[in-house]
Design a protein around this motif. Structure first.
Motif, PDB file in Angstrom:
ATOM      1  N   SER A  31      53.796 -11.907  60.317  1.00 50.93           N
ATOM      2  CA  SER A  31      53.201 -13.336  60.501  1.00 50.93           C
ATOM      3  C   SER A  31      51.674 -13.434  60.225  1.00 50.93           C
ATOM      4  N   ARG A  32      51.074 -12.171  60.350  1.00 53.57           N
ATOM      5  CA  ARG A  32      49.709 -12.101  60.115  1.00 53.57           C
ATOM      6  C   ARG A  32      49.462 -12.176  58.344  1.00 53.57           C
ATOM      7  N   ALA A  33      50.169 -11.526  57.879  1.00 52.69           N
ATOM      8  CA  ALA A  33      50.434 -11.457  56.197  1.00 52.69           C
ATOM      9  C   ALA A  33      50.594 -12.807  55.693  1.00 52.69           C
ATOM     10  N   MET A  34      51.533 -13.562  56.248  1.00 54.68           N
ATOM     11  CA  MET A  34      51.894 -15.106  55.826  1.00 54.68           C
ATOM     12  C   MET A  34      50.483 -15.863  55.991  1.00 54.68           C
ATOM     13  N   ALA A  35      49.921 -15.727  57.358  1.00 55.24           N
ATOM     14  CA  ALA A  35      48.921 -16.510  57.611  1.00 55.24           C
ATOM     15  C   ALA A  35      47.619 -16.069  56.663  1.00 55.24           C
ATOM     16  N   GLU A  36      47.511 -15.027  56.381  1.00 55.28           N
ATOM     17  CA  GLU A  36      46.194 -14.532  55.569  1.00 55.28           C
ATOM     18  C   GLU A  36      46.582 -15.343  54.212  1.00 55.28           C
ATOM     19  N   ALA A  37      47.949 -15.480  53.495  1.00 55.81           N
ATOM     20  CA  ALA A  37      48.308 -15.989  52.407  1.00 55.81           C
ATOM     21  C   ALA A  37      48.117 -17.590  52.496  1.00 55.81           C
ATOM     22  N   VAL A  91      56.377 -31.041  62.898  1.00 54.61           N
ATOM     23  CA  VAL A  91      56.251 -29.901  62.392  1.00 54.61           C
ATOM     24  C   VAL A  91      57.173 -30.047  60.952  1.00 54.61           C
ATOM     25  N   GLU A  92      56.784 -29.922  59.715  1.00 53.81           N
ATOM     26  CA  GLU A  92      57.085 -30.111  58.539  1.00 53.81           C
ATOM     27  C   GLU A  92      57.206 -28.795  57.934  1.00 53.81           C
ATOM     28  N   PRO A  93      58.509 -28.046  57.925  1.00 55.72           N
ATOM     29  CA  PRO A  93      58.934 -26.755  57.723  1.00 55.72           C
ATOM     30  C   PRO A  93      58.855 -26.303  56.087  1.00 55.72           C
ATOM     31  N   ASP A  94      58.307 -25.267  55.944  1.00 51.32           N
ATOM     32  CA  ASP A  94      58.750 -24.460  54.333  1.00 51.32           C
ATOM     33  C   ASP A  94      59.544 -23.454  54.440  1.00 51.32           C
ATOM     34  N   ILE A  95      59.105 -22.488  55.604  1.00 50.67           N
ATOM     35  CA  ILE A  95      59.797 -21.174  55.508  1.00 50.67           C
ATOM     36  C   ILE A  95      60.204 -20.859  56.691  1.00 50.67           C
ATOM     37  N   GLY A 145      62.442 -25.245  50.551  1.00 48.65           N
ATOM     38  CA  GLY A 145      61.972 -24.281  51.614  1.00 48.65           C
ATOM     39  C   GLY A 145      62.537 -22.946  51.089  1.00 48.65           C
ATOM     40  N   LYS A 146      62.420 -21.957  52.064  1.00 49.05           N
ATOM     41  CA  LYS A 146      62.773 -20.696  52.025  1.00 49.05           C
ATOM     42  C   LYS A 146      63.314 -19.933  53.268  1.00 49.05           C
ATOM     43  N   ILE A 147      64.514 -19.490  53.242  1.00 46.43           N
ATOM     44  CA  ILE A 147      64.788 -18.807  54.470  1.00 46.43           C
ATOM     45  C   ILE A 147      64.937 -17.263  54.131  1.00 46.43           C
ATOM     46  N   ILE A 148      64.182 -16.604  54.981  1.00 42.16           N
ATOM     47  CA  ILE A 148      64.102 -15.053  54.941  1.00 42.16           C
ATOM     48  C   ILE A 148      64.892 -14.378  56.171  1.00 42.16           C
ATOM     49  N   ASN A 149      66.204 -13.731  55.969  1.00 48.92           N
ATOM     50  CA  ASN A 149      66.711 -13.324  57.061  1.00 48.92           C
ATOM     51  C   ASN A 149      66.521 -11.662  57.035  1.00 48.92           C
ATOM     52  N   PHE A 150      66.245 -11.197  58.226  1.00 48.28           N
ATOM     53  CA  PHE A 150      66.018  -9.876  58.315  1.00 48.28           C
ATOM     54  C   PHE A 150      66.853  -8.941  58.765  1.00 48.28           C
ATOM     55  N   ALA A 151      67.533  -8.076  58.103  1.00 53.18           N
ATOM     56  CA  ALA A 151      68.615  -7.143  58.339  1.00 53.18           C
ATOM     57  C   ALA A 151      68.161  -6.157  58.814  1.00 53.18           C
ATOM     58  N   SER A 152      68.801  -4.965  58.510  1.00 46.24           N
ATOM     59  CA  SER A 152      68.726  -3.542  58.748  1.00 46.24           C
ATOM     60  C   SER A 152      69.307  -2.467  57.832  1.00 46.24           C
ATOM     61  N   PHE A 224      55.716 -12.429  49.040  1.00 48.25           N
ATOM     62  CA  PHE A 224      56.453 -12.767  47.910  1.00 48.25           C
ATOM     63  C   PHE A 224      57.793 -13.410  48.054  1.00 48.25           C
ATOM     64  N   LEU A 225      58.473 -13.324  48.885  1.00 50.26           N
ATOM     65  CA  LEU A 225      59.656 -14.065  49.212  1.00 50.26           C
ATOM     66  C   LEU A 225      59.310 -15.417  49.767  1.00 50.26           C
ATOM     67  N   SER A 226      58.207 -15.549  50.356  1.00 55.15           N
ATOM     68  CA  SER A 226      57.714 -16.963  50.912  1.00 55.15           C
ATOM     69  C   SER A 226      57.211 -17.852  49.798  1.00 55.15           C
ATOM     70  N   THR A 227      56.599 -17.287  48.778  1.00 51.39           N
ATOM     71  CA  THR A 227      55.914 -17.995  47.769  1.00 51.39           C
ATOM     72  C   THR A 227      56.717 -18.364  46.363  1.00 51.39           C
ATOM     73  N   PRO A 228      56.019 -19.478  45.769  1.00 52.45           N
ATOM     74  CA  PRO A 228      56.759 -19.883  44.575  1.00 52.45           C
ATOM     75  C   PRO A 228      57.062 -18.634  43.469  1.00 52.45           C
ATOM     76  N   ALA A 229      56.367 -17.452  43.910  1.00 51.73           N
ATOM     77  CA  ALA A 229      56.847 -16.489  42.861  1.00 51.73           C
ATOM     78  C   ALA A 229      58.145 -15.856  42.754  1.00 51.73           C
ATOM     79  N   SER A 230      59.020 -16.240  44.032  1.00 52.46           N
ATOM     80  CA  SER A 230      60.201 -15.769  44.043  1.00 52.46           C
ATOM     81  C   SER A 230      61.253 -16.901  44.074  1.00 52.46           C
ATOM     82  N   ASP A 231      61.072 -17.856  43.434  1.00 52.87           N
ATOM     83  CA  ASP A 231      61.668 -19.425  43.609  1.00 52.87           C
ATOM     84  C   ASP A 231      63.093 -18.958  42.746  1.00 52.87           C
ATOM     85  N   PHE A 232      63.294 -18.180  41.926  1.00 54.31           N
ATOM     86  CA  PHE A 232      64.368 -17.865  41.264  1.00 54.31           C
ATOM     87  C   PHE A 232      65.535 -16.781  41.851  1.00 54.31           C
TER      88      PHE A 232
END
Length: 250
Positions: A31-37, A91-95, A145-152, A224-232
């Motif tokens: 969360s902190r990293a995303m906020a820093e970005a 709230v207008e969501p992006d990620i 938007g982006k959906i990032i699911n955290f697995a294991s 990376f996964l949250s930004t346009p850099a990973s759009d494809f």
């Protein structure tokens, strides 16, 4: 396609990230990293999650905003109501970062119905419903938007005393693949080693990097996964494991 400057490709300026389980130590660092970005953070905190004071301080230092909502991610009516409240507050969501997780270790014979239901409800059904609510909102707003699911790693590697958790997390991996097909048309360690000290030597001895992952190891991949850099990139599994799976021949 318009060319996006490389600095903007890795920027989350003016984006909003919804994060389940955001106060859990690993999620708090992401969360902190995303906020820093540049992202503002919307945290959904479950009863078993740590309190939000530390996360509040981390986000405050970045200059971004933090909104906190409370819901048991495994209680599906409560989770849906939580998302409804988020949308009501414009709230207008992006990620979406689906991180919320819970585990109860035991042999197959020791797993009770209550334990199995809890693990599946939080790790799999809760993640599914959060993605469903988020995706439906994006479609309603006609917003990308982006959906990032955290697995294991337990979703890929055979481990002991985690059969229900492994099944749930494997479900998250396949859920991500299947959901990406639909949407592309219109991503707990310290307590384990304290309880099972033999796991430390077992894992580090088989990991080429020679150590467990730290929260810092996940910052770059999440941004990376949250930004346009990973759009494809869609529906894939990115493994952050210090080479463990490759060393085992997976």
């Amino acid at each position: 396609m318009a060319r996006i400057p490389i600095a903007d490709m890795f920027s989350l300026t003016d984006k909003t990230a919804i994060i389940t389980g955001a106060t859990q130590p690993l999620a708090a660092e992401m969360s902190r990293a995303m906020a820093e970005a540049g992202a503002d953070i919307v945290a959904i905190i479950s009863p078993w999650d740590p309190p939000e004071e530390e996360l509040e301080e981390l986000i405050r230092l970045t200059g971004r905003s933090l909104r906190v909502y409370r819901a048991d991610v495994g209680n599906i009516p409560a989770l849906r109501a939580c998302f409804s409240n988020i949308w009501k507050e414009s709230v207008e969501p992006d990620i979406l970062l689906n991180f919320s997780t819970i585990n109860q270790r035991g042999t197959v014979e020791e797993m009770t119905d209550d334990s199995i239901d809890l693990i599946f409800a939080v790790n799999l059904k809760g993640a599914y419903v959060a993605a469903q609510e988020f995706g439906s909102r994006l479609l309603h707003l006609r917003r990308p938007g982006k959906i990032i699911n955290f697995a294991s790693l337990t979703a890929h590697l055979p481990m002991t005393h985690v059969s229900a958790y492994a099944a749930a997390k494997a479900g998250v991996v396949q859920m991500t693949r299947a959901m990406s097909n639909d949407y592309s048309k219109t991503a707990m360690t310290s307590s384990l080693t304290n309880t099972y000290p033999e796991m430390d030597q077992y894992i580090t001895g088989r990991t080429p990097a020679g150590r467990w992952a730290t929260s810092y190891d996940f910052r770059g991949v999440i941004v990376f996964l949250s930004t346009p850099a990973s759009d494809f990139i869609t529906g894939t599994t990115i493994v952050v494991d210090g080479g463990l799976m490759d060393a085992w021949g997976w």
